[in-house]
Motif scaffolding. Structure first.
Motif, PDB file in Angstrom:
ATOM      1  N   ARG A 310       0.800  -1.102  -0.194  1.00  0.00           N
ATOM      2  CA  ARG A 310      -0.011  -0.304  -0.008  1.00  0.00           C
ATOM      3  C   ARG A 310       0.692   1.152  -0.093  1.00  0.00           C
ATOM      4  NH1 ARG A 310      -2.541   3.160  -1.162  1.00  0.00           N
ATOM      5  NH2 ARG A 310      -4.611   4.183  -0.765  1.00  0.00           N
ATOM      6  N   GLY A 311       2.123   1.224   0.581  1.00  0.00           N
ATOM      7  CA  GLY A 311       2.759   2.463   0.713  1.00  0.00           C
ATOM      8  C   GLY A 311       4.492   1.884   0.967  1.00  0.00           C
ATOM      9  N   ILE A 312       5.550   2.589   0.574  1.00  0.00           N
ATOM     10  CA  ILE A 312       6.722   2.416   1.043  1.00  0.00           C
ATOM     11  C   ILE A 312       7.242   3.537   1.538  1.00  0.00           C
ATOM     12  CG2 ILE A 312       9.187   2.018  -0.064  1.00  0.00           C
ATOM     13  CD1 ILE A 312       7.023  -0.177  -0.787  1.00  0.00           C
ATOM     14  N   VAL A 313       8.241   3.167   2.634  1.00  0.00           N
ATOM     15  CA  VAL A 313       9.009   3.961   3.721  1.00  0.00           C
ATOM     16  C   VAL A 313      10.603   3.624   3.473  1.00  0.00           C
ATOM     17  CG1 VAL A 313       9.320   4.894   6.008  1.00  0.00           C
ATOM     18  CG2 VAL A 313       7.108   4.158   5.559  1.00  0.00           C
ATOM     19  N   PRO A 355      17.703   1.852  -7.211  1.00  0.00           N
ATOM     20  CA  PRO A 355      16.296   2.447  -7.396  1.00  0.00           C
ATOM     21  C   PRO A 355      15.898   3.553  -8.303  1.00  0.00           C
ATOM     22  CG  PRO A 355      16.854   2.000  -5.169  1.00  0.00           C
ATOM     23  CD  PRO A 355      18.159   1.909  -5.697  1.00  0.00           C
ATOM     24  N   LEU A 356      16.885   4.679  -8.403  1.00  0.00           N
ATOM     25  CA  LEU A 356      16.694   5.730  -9.062  1.00  0.00           C
ATOM     26  C   LEU A 356      16.544   5.119 -10.756  1.00  0.00           C
ATOM     27  CD1 LEU A 356      16.597   8.645  -9.340  1.00  0.00           C
ATOM     28  CD2 LEU A 356      18.865   8.848  -9.619  1.00  0.00           C
ATOM     29  N   ALA A 357      17.334   4.121 -11.038  1.00  0.00           N
ATOM     30  CA  ALA A 357      17.146   3.782 -12.315  1.00  0.00           C
ATOM     31  C   ALA A 357      15.961   2.833 -12.709  1.00  0.00           C
ATOM     32  CB  ALA A 357      18.507   2.982 -12.890  1.00  0.00           C
ATOM     33  N   ARG A 358      15.139   2.357 -11.739  1.00  0.00           N
ATOM     34  CA  ARG A 358      14.059   1.468 -11.681  1.00  0.00           C
ATOM     35  C   ARG A 358      12.766   2.652 -11.368  1.00  0.00           C
ATOM     36  NH1 ARG A 358      15.007  -2.293 -14.486  1.00  0.00           N
ATOM     37  NH2 ARG A 358      13.198  -3.589 -13.519  1.00  0.00           N
ATOM     38  N   ALA A 359      12.897   3.825 -11.237  1.00  0.00           N
ATOM     39  CA  ALA A 359      11.620   4.615 -10.799  1.00  0.00           C
ATOM     40  C   ALA A 359      10.489   4.500 -11.564  1.00  0.00           C
ATOM     41  CB  ALA A 359      12.347   6.043 -10.424  1.00  0.00           C
ATOM     42  N   ASP A 360      10.559   4.488 -12.947  1.00  0.00           N
ATOM     43  CA  ASP A 360       9.364   4.296 -13.647  1.00  0.00           C
ATOM     44  C   ASP A 360       8.645   2.923 -13.555  1.00  0.00           C
ATOM     45  OD1 ASP A 360      11.313   2.573 -14.675  1.00  0.00           O
ATOM     46  OD2 ASP A 360      11.077   3.127 -16.818  1.00  0.00           O
ATOM     47  N   HIS A 361       9.143   2.102 -12.534  1.00  0.00           N
ATOM     48  CA  HIS A 361       8.399   0.829 -12.177  1.00  0.00           C
ATOM     49  C   HIS A 361       7.802   1.029 -10.985  1.00  0.00           C
ATOM     50  CE1 HIS A 361      10.006  -1.699 -15.432  1.00  0.00           C
ATOM     51  NE2 HIS A 361      11.225  -0.985 -15.315  1.00  0.00           N
ATOM     52  N   ILE A 362       7.923   2.185 -10.260  1.00  0.00           N
ATOM     53  CA  ILE A 362       7.262   2.418  -8.906  1.00  0.00           C
ATOM     54  C   ILE A 362       6.043   3.084  -8.948  1.00  0.00           C
ATOM     55  CG2 ILE A 362       7.619   3.354  -6.522  1.00  0.00           C
ATOM     56  CD1 ILE A 362      10.570   2.698  -6.710  1.00  0.00           C
ATOM     57  N   SER A 363       4.957   2.614  -8.474  1.00  0.00           N
ATOM     58  CA  SER A 363       3.654   3.226  -8.356  1.00  0.00           C
ATOM     59  C   SER A 363       3.109   3.545  -6.869  1.00  0.00           C
ATOM     60  CB  SER A 363       2.527   2.383  -9.045  1.00  0.00           C
ATOM     61  OG  SER A 363       2.537   1.042  -8.555  1.00  0.00           O
ATOM     62  N   ASP A 364       3.724   2.697  -5.878  1.00  0.00           N
ATOM     63  CA  ASP A 364       3.254   2.974  -4.545  1.00  0.00           C
ATOM     64  C   ASP A 364       3.714   4.435  -3.887  1.00  0.00           C
ATOM     65  OD1 ASP A 364       2.551   0.412  -4.799  1.00  0.00           O
ATOM     66  OD2 ASP A 364       4.582  -0.421  -4.173  1.00  0.00           O
ATOM     67  N   PRO A 365       2.868   4.919  -3.049  1.00  0.00           N
ATOM     68  CA  PRO A 365       3.262   6.118  -2.332  1.00  0.00           C
ATOM     69  C   PRO A 365       4.488   6.027  -1.444  1.00  0.00           C
ATOM     70  CG  PRO A 365       0.818   5.875  -2.360  1.00  0.00           C
ATOM     71  CD  PRO A 365       1.511   4.509  -2.857  1.00  0.00           C
ATOM     72  N   VAL A 366       5.218   7.097  -1.205  1.00  0.00           N
ATOM     73  CA  VAL A 366       6.596   6.735  -0.646  1.00  0.00           C
ATOM     74  C   VAL A 366       6.745   7.865   0.178  1.00  0.00           C
ATOM     75  CG1 VAL A 366       9.211   6.435  -1.089  1.00  0.00           C
ATOM     76  CG2 VAL A 366       7.529   5.548  -2.843  1.00  0.00           C
ATOM     77  N   LEU A 367       7.149   7.736   1.466  1.00  0.00           N
ATOM     78  CA  LEU A 367       7.634   8.344   2.603  1.00  0.00           C
ATOM     79  C   LEU A 367       9.082   8.150   2.518  1.00  0.00           C
ATOM     80  CD1 LEU A 367       7.159  10.592   5.060  1.00  0.00           C
ATOM     81  CD2 LEU A 367       6.845   8.456   6.340  1.00  0.00           C
ATOM     82  N   PHE A 368       9.905   9.690   2.128  1.00  0.00           N
ATOM     83  CA  PHE A 368      10.954   9.598   2.723  1.00  0.00           C
ATOM     84  C   PHE A 368      11.451  10.345   3.996  1.00  0.00           C
ATOM     85  CE2 PHE A 368      10.428   9.714  -1.901  1.00  0.00           C
ATOM     86  CZ  PHE A 368      11.436   8.541  -2.455  1.00  0.00           C
TER      87      PHE A 368
END
Length: 455
Positions: A310-313, A355-368
């Motif tokens: 549902r989301g990524i931290v 991860p930066l090179a795979r950013a176009d595959h990420i769709s989940d909301p992310v908290l940094f």
């Protein structure tokens, strides 16, 4: 071999005119190492006449030696064992040539211990003890009786009682898709926000999977006030030890090196599916996160398995090896090469696990989350990933933690992070509202009578 807690032993007679040109006297060293074995053990290594002889002094097939100390007079030693993440302490009475005459087990007031020191005469041993909802406390042990003598008995009693309230985790074992056994610590959510107070056993619960750093560290039942705040808010927390973690043998520790990183990503997905299949975690309310390596791996898993969570931290995780290797401390970069890949030989691999090179595959909301003064992983690692995801319309949040580095140590910083993380879960619909009241009580309790503790 990684030496830890070493102590030199063995002496020779003073040189005389007749012996001045003789061969060097034998030297004996006791050290904790996993050299030539799956588990860390204590070896007695003697160097004499150009030959090296090593014999095992202490070792078991299912536990690691975390720490080993020996008194200056060579009469007494202590060993901390790590068995599935739980500490076990033994006191040793030594004889000639460090022969173990007596071994005594000592019950610890917490699940994890560290930082042992021993007096020259072996009479007193100090160590730090902690556990779930049990902040680290320094304890003194008198070796003649084998009993703990707390520095502040009242504070130790009060905190120990608090640690028994709903926070003792369950050690869980499960299997990855390739048959490798994994494990983790399961903390059942409590309170009205999760399960109506039934301790997380009333059906699938909102779940947060927290990945440890390293990658060679280990999830252990230590004090983690931020994760405890999640439990207070009804979130079931699971802290897995996937391949690459310590505590399960040398082969397991190195199973994620370089190209093994992809199997480590699969381990995380298998962890989520295990929790869902076991009826523990609600797949629609499952969030993945971690700090440092754990945050980095969480982003990679989000790219490899979009929509699984549902989301990524991501707390201070690296996002591009191109920028990370050039900006981190040089010694950190050198230490990372064997684990992740070498800049020139493994350039293609490093791009695949950035991860930066795979950013176009990420769709989940992310908290940094990132410390303002982090020099291990610079803040720009989080910012460049946030910008890349934002440009694609992925929902992101960013919290700069003032005055902190790669670790978040101040009580007010940890409360700030807990509040932000819980608000993120509310925004995702994972929980209805946060519960920070108990965290505030714990912070006040920790500071009570503890000189030098600042906000």
């Amino acid at each position: 071999a990684a030496a830890a807690g070493t102590a030199a032993a063995g002496t020779a007679a003073p040189a005389t005119a007749a012996t001045a040109t003789a061969a060097p006297a034998p030297v004996t060293v006791l050290l904790a190492t996993d050299h030539g074995a799956q588990r860390r053990r204590v070896l007695r290594v003697t160097v004499a006449d150009g030959r090296v002889e090593a014999t095992e002094l202490l070792g078991t097939p299912d536990s690691d030696v975390d720490e080993f100390v020996i008194s200056e007079d060579l009469s007494t030693a202590a060993v901390l064992w790590n068995a599935n993440g739980v500490s076990a302490l033994e006191l040793l009475t030594l004889g000639p040539e460090q022969q173990v005459l007596v071994r005594r087990a000592v019950e610890l007031p917490g699940m994890v211990a560290s930082a042992m020191t021993i007096t020259d005469d072996g009479e007193l041993l100090s160590l730090t003890v902690e556990g779930p909802n049990l902040p680290p406390t320094v304890e003194i042990l008198r070796t003649s009786t084998g009993k703990i003598e707390p520095l502040d008995p009242e504070r130790t009693r009060r905190i120990a009682e608090r640690s028994q309230e709903n926070y003792i985790p369950e050690l869980v074992h499960y299997v990855a898709r390739d048959g490798l056994e994994l494990s983790g610590w399961l903390y059942h959510g409590v309170g009205k926000h999760g399960d109506g107070g039934t301790g997380g056993r009333g059906g699938p619960q909102p779940t947060y999977i927290h990945l440890h750093g390293g990658p060679e560290l280990q999830s252990r039942p230590v004090n983690h006030d931020i994760l405890t705040a999640l439990v207070d808010s009804g979130v079931t927390v699971f802290t897995p030890n996937i391949r690459g973690s310590s505590g399960a043998g040398r082969s397991f520790l190195h199973a994620d090196d370089r190209y093994g990183r992809f199997a480590a990503m699969d381990d995380v997905a298998d962890t989520a599916r295990f929790l869902a299949d076991a009826g523990i975690g609600d797949p629609a309310r499952m969030v993945l996160g971690g700090r440092s390596y754990g945050g980095f791996l969480s982003l990679l898993v989000a790219a490899r398995y979009p929509g699984l969570f549902r989301g990524i931290v991501d707390a201070c995780g690296m996002t591009s090896f191109d920028t990370y290797y050039r900006s981190t401390e040089p010694w950190l970069a050198s230490a990372a090469y064997p684990k992740y890949g070498y800049p020139f030989h493994d350039a293609e691999l490093l791009r695949e696990v950035s991860p930066l090179a795979r950013a176009d595959h990420i769709s989940d909301p992310v908290l940094f989350l990132h410390g303002e003064w982090d020099t291990n992983v610079l803040e720009r690692e989080s910012l460049q990933m946030r910008d890349a995801l934002g440009a694609r319309g992925v929902a992101t949040r960013f919290l700069r933690v003032p005055g902190e580095g790669h670790k978040f140590v101040r009580p007010k910083s940890r409360r700030l992070i807990a509040a932000e993380l819980l608000d993120f879960l509310v925004s995702l619909g994972v929980i209805a509202e946060p519960n920070l009241a108990l965290l505030d009580e714990r912070i006040a309790d920790m500071k009570a009578g503890a000189l030098g503790v600042e906000d």
